[in-house]
Design a protein around this motif. Structure first.
Motif, PDB file in Angstrom:
ATOM      1  N   SER A 274       0.598  -1.032  -0.076  1.00 19.31           N
ATOM      2  CA  SER A 274      -0.186  -0.323  -0.053  1.00 19.31           C
ATOM      3  C   SER A 274       0.909   1.154  -0.115  1.00 19.31           C
ATOM      4  CB  SER A 274      -1.238   0.135   1.004  1.00 19.31           C
ATOM      5  OG  SER A 274      -0.450   0.479   2.251  1.00 19.31           O
ATOM      6  N   GLU A 275       0.181   2.327  -0.371  1.00 17.97           N
ATOM      7  CA  GLU A 275       1.375   3.981   0.122  1.00 17.97           C
ATOM      8  C   GLU A 275       1.289   3.808   1.068  1.00 17.97           C
ATOM      9  OE1 GLU A 275      -0.862   6.834  -2.358  1.00 17.97           O
ATOM     10  OE2 GLU A 275      -1.582   5.497  -3.624  1.00 17.97           O
ATOM     11  N   THR A 276       0.607   3.614   1.968  1.00 16.53           N
ATOM     12  CA  THR A 276       1.240   4.057   3.467  1.00 16.53           C
ATOM     13  C   THR A 276       1.797   2.777   4.225  1.00 16.53           C
ATOM     14  OG1 THR A 276      -0.857   2.832   4.289  1.00 16.53           O
ATOM     15  CG2 THR A 276      -0.918   4.996   3.970  1.00 16.53           C
ATOM     16  N   GLY A 277       2.894   2.209   3.553  1.00 16.14           N
ATOM     17  CA  GLY A 277       3.785   0.541   3.741  1.00 16.14           C
ATOM     18  C   GLY A 277       3.575  -0.705   4.321  1.00 16.14           C
ATOM     19  N   PHE A 278       2.240  -1.083   3.655  1.00 18.07           N
ATOM     20  CA  PHE A 278       1.336  -1.958   5.159  1.00 18.07           C
ATOM     21  C   PHE A 278       2.163  -2.965   3.269  1.00 18.07           C
ATOM     22  CE2 PHE A 278      -1.008   0.505   7.697  1.00 18.07           C
ATOM     23  CZ  PHE A 278       0.028  -0.205   8.904  1.00 18.07           C
ATOM     24  N   ILE A 279       2.037  -4.182   3.759  1.00 16.39           N
ATOM     25  CA  ILE A 279       2.755  -5.854   2.290  1.00 16.39           C
ATOM     26  C   ILE A 279       2.216  -6.472   3.012  1.00 16.39           C
ATOM     27  CG2 ILE A 279       4.624  -6.655   2.166  1.00 16.39           C
ATOM     28  CD1 ILE A 279       6.418  -4.863   3.151  1.00 16.39           C
ATOM     29  N   PHE A 280       1.068  -7.221   1.528  1.00 15.33           N
ATOM     30  CA  PHE A 280       0.527  -8.171   2.034  1.00 15.33           C
ATOM     31  C   PHE A 280       0.912  -9.416   1.109  1.00 15.33           C
ATOM     32  CE2 PHE A 280      -3.421 -10.775   1.389  1.00 15.33           C
ATOM     33  CZ  PHE A 280      -3.002 -11.307   2.388  1.00 15.33           C
ATOM     34  N   ASN A 281       0.881 -10.534   1.951  1.00 12.37           N
ATOM     35  CA  ASN A 281       1.378 -11.498   1.401  1.00 12.37           C
ATOM     36  C   ASN A 281       0.394 -12.795   1.488  1.00 12.37           C
ATOM     37  OD1 ASN A 281       2.309 -14.058   0.246  1.00 12.37           O
ATOM     38  ND2 ASN A 281       4.083 -13.801   0.983  1.00 12.37           N
TER      39      ASN A 281
ATOM     40  N   SER B 262       0.047 -15.871   0.218  1.00 17.17           N
ATOM     41  CA  SER B 262       0.330 -16.911   0.321  1.00 17.17           C
ATOM     42  C   SER B 262       0.142 -17.658   1.243  1.00 17.17           C
ATOM     43  CB  SER B 262       1.232 -17.114  -0.637  1.00 17.17           C
ATOM     44  OG  SER B 262       1.991 -16.642  -1.880  1.00 17.17           O
ATOM     45  N   THR B 263      -0.017 -16.292   2.342  1.00 17.91           N
ATOM     46  CA  THR B 263       0.530 -16.843   3.692  1.00 17.91           C
ATOM     47  C   THR B 263      -0.615 -16.083   4.726  1.00 17.91           C
ATOM     48  OG1 THR B 263       1.789 -15.706   3.781  1.00 17.91           O
ATOM     49  CG2 THR B 263       2.639 -17.441   3.484  1.00 17.91           C
ATOM     50  N   GLY B 264      -1.625 -15.002   4.201  1.00 18.75           N
ATOM     51  CA  GLY B 264      -2.019 -13.940   4.955  1.00 18.75           C
ATOM     52  C   GLY B 264      -1.177 -13.323   6.049  1.00 18.75           C
ATOM     53  N   ASP B 265       0.054 -13.213   5.312  1.00 14.49           N
ATOM     54  CA  ASP B 265       0.727 -12.223   6.820  1.00 14.49           C
ATOM     55  C   ASP B 265       0.766 -10.828   6.183  1.00 14.49           C
ATOM     56  OD1 ASP B 265       1.796 -14.023   8.297  1.00 14.49           O
ATOM     57  OD2 ASP B 265       3.199 -14.902   6.895  1.00 14.49           O
ATOM     58  N   SER B 266       0.899 -10.434   7.213  1.00 15.45           N
ATOM     59  CA  SER B 266       0.952  -8.430   7.014  1.00 15.45           C
ATOM     60  C   SER B 266       1.859  -7.837   7.009  1.00 15.45           C
ATOM     61  CB  SER B 266      -0.623  -7.990   6.802  1.00 15.45           C
ATOM     62  OG  SER B 266      -0.875  -7.713   8.380  1.00 15.45           O
ATOM     63  N   TYR B 267       2.444  -6.908   7.062  1.00 14.17           N
ATOM     64  CA  TYR B 267       4.287  -6.638   7.138  1.00 14.17           C
ATOM     65  C   TYR B 267       4.042  -4.925   7.508  1.00 14.17           C
ATOM     66  CZ  TYR B 267       5.764 -10.619   6.899  1.00 14.17           C
ATOM     67  OH  TYR B 267       5.838 -12.213   7.073  1.00 14.17           O
ATOM     68  N   SER B 268       4.637  -3.912   7.925  1.00  6.26           N
ATOM     69  CA  SER B 268       5.060  -2.632   7.891  1.00  6.26           C
ATOM     70  C   SER B 268       6.347  -2.432   7.558  1.00  6.26           C
ATOM     71  CB  SER B 268       4.285  -2.002   8.995  1.00  6.26           C
ATOM     72  OG  SER B 268       4.191  -0.707   9.169  1.00  6.26           O
ATOM     73  N   ILE B 269       5.968  -1.132   6.527  1.00  2.70           N
ATOM     74  CA  ILE B 269       7.407  -0.334   6.464  1.00  2.70           C
ATOM     75  C   ILE B 269       7.138   0.946   6.365  1.00  2.70           C
ATOM     76  CG2 ILE B 269       8.582  -2.252   5.043  1.00  2.70           C
ATOM     77  CD1 ILE B 269       8.060  -1.199   2.286  1.00  2.70           C
ATOM     78  N   ASN B 270       8.768   0.909   6.535  1.00  2.07           N
ATOM     79  CA  ASN B 270       8.694   2.799   6.635  1.00  2.07           C
ATOM     80  C   ASN B 270       9.628   3.261   4.688  1.00  2.07           C
ATOM     81  OD1 ASN B 270      11.594   2.155   5.994  1.00  2.07           O
ATOM     82  ND2 ASN B 270      12.203   2.693   7.841  1.00  2.07           N
ATOM     83  N   ARG B 271       8.640   4.677   4.679  1.00  2.00           N
ATOM     84  CA  ARG B 271       9.783   5.071   3.323  1.00  2.00           C
ATOM     85  C   ARG B 271      10.238   4.867   2.515  1.00  2.00           C
ATOM     86  NH1 ARG B 271      11.542  10.064   2.364  1.00  2.00           N
ATOM     87  NH2 ARG B 271      12.334  10.604   4.563  1.00  2.00           N
ATOM     88  N   VAL B 272      11.854   4.555   3.787  1.00  2.00           N
ATOM     89  CA  VAL B 272      12.522   4.632   2.645  1.00  2.00           C
ATOM     90  C   VAL B 272      12.427   2.626   2.278  1.00  2.00           C
ATOM     91  CG1 VAL B 272      14.923   3.779   3.142  1.00  2.00           C
ATOM     92  CG2 VAL B 272      14.201   5.847   4.070  1.00  2.00           C
TER      93      VAL B 272
END
Length: 84
Positions: free
Chosen positions: A10-17, A19-29
């Motif tokens: 997403s534009e706010t840095g959330f990653i969704f996989n 395949s596993t149903g897992d989600s993560y958050s990353i910073n702007r960099v």
């Protein structure tokens, strides 16, 4: 190295996989680096871009970059077939 095509970022840095149903958050960099990986930029190109934008030397950036790549591998977000 390529981010798997089914990975949603997403534009706010959330990653969704999905395949596993897992989600993560990353910073702007992290978002910038993911964008460069999706554009098929090489490690050298990414290092050059990031060290131009941010106040960090290439060896310092590469340490953080490879730590980030290691995390992406651990969370199964990279296509393994493209590794050198």
């Amino acid at each position: 190295m390529h981010i798997r095509k089914n990975i949603a970022v997403s534009e706010t840095g959330f990653i969704f996989n999905p395949s596993t149903g897992d989600s993560y958050s990353i910073n702007r960099v992290g978002q910038e680096i993911l964008g460069y990986l999706r554009e098929d930029k090489s490690t050298e190109e990414i290092t050059s871009l990031m060290t131009t934008i941010y106040d960090i030397d290439p060896p310092g950036f590469e340490k953080y970059f490879y730590d980030f790549i290691s995390m992406l591998k651990q969370f199964e977000l990279l296509d393994e077939e493209d590794e050198n």
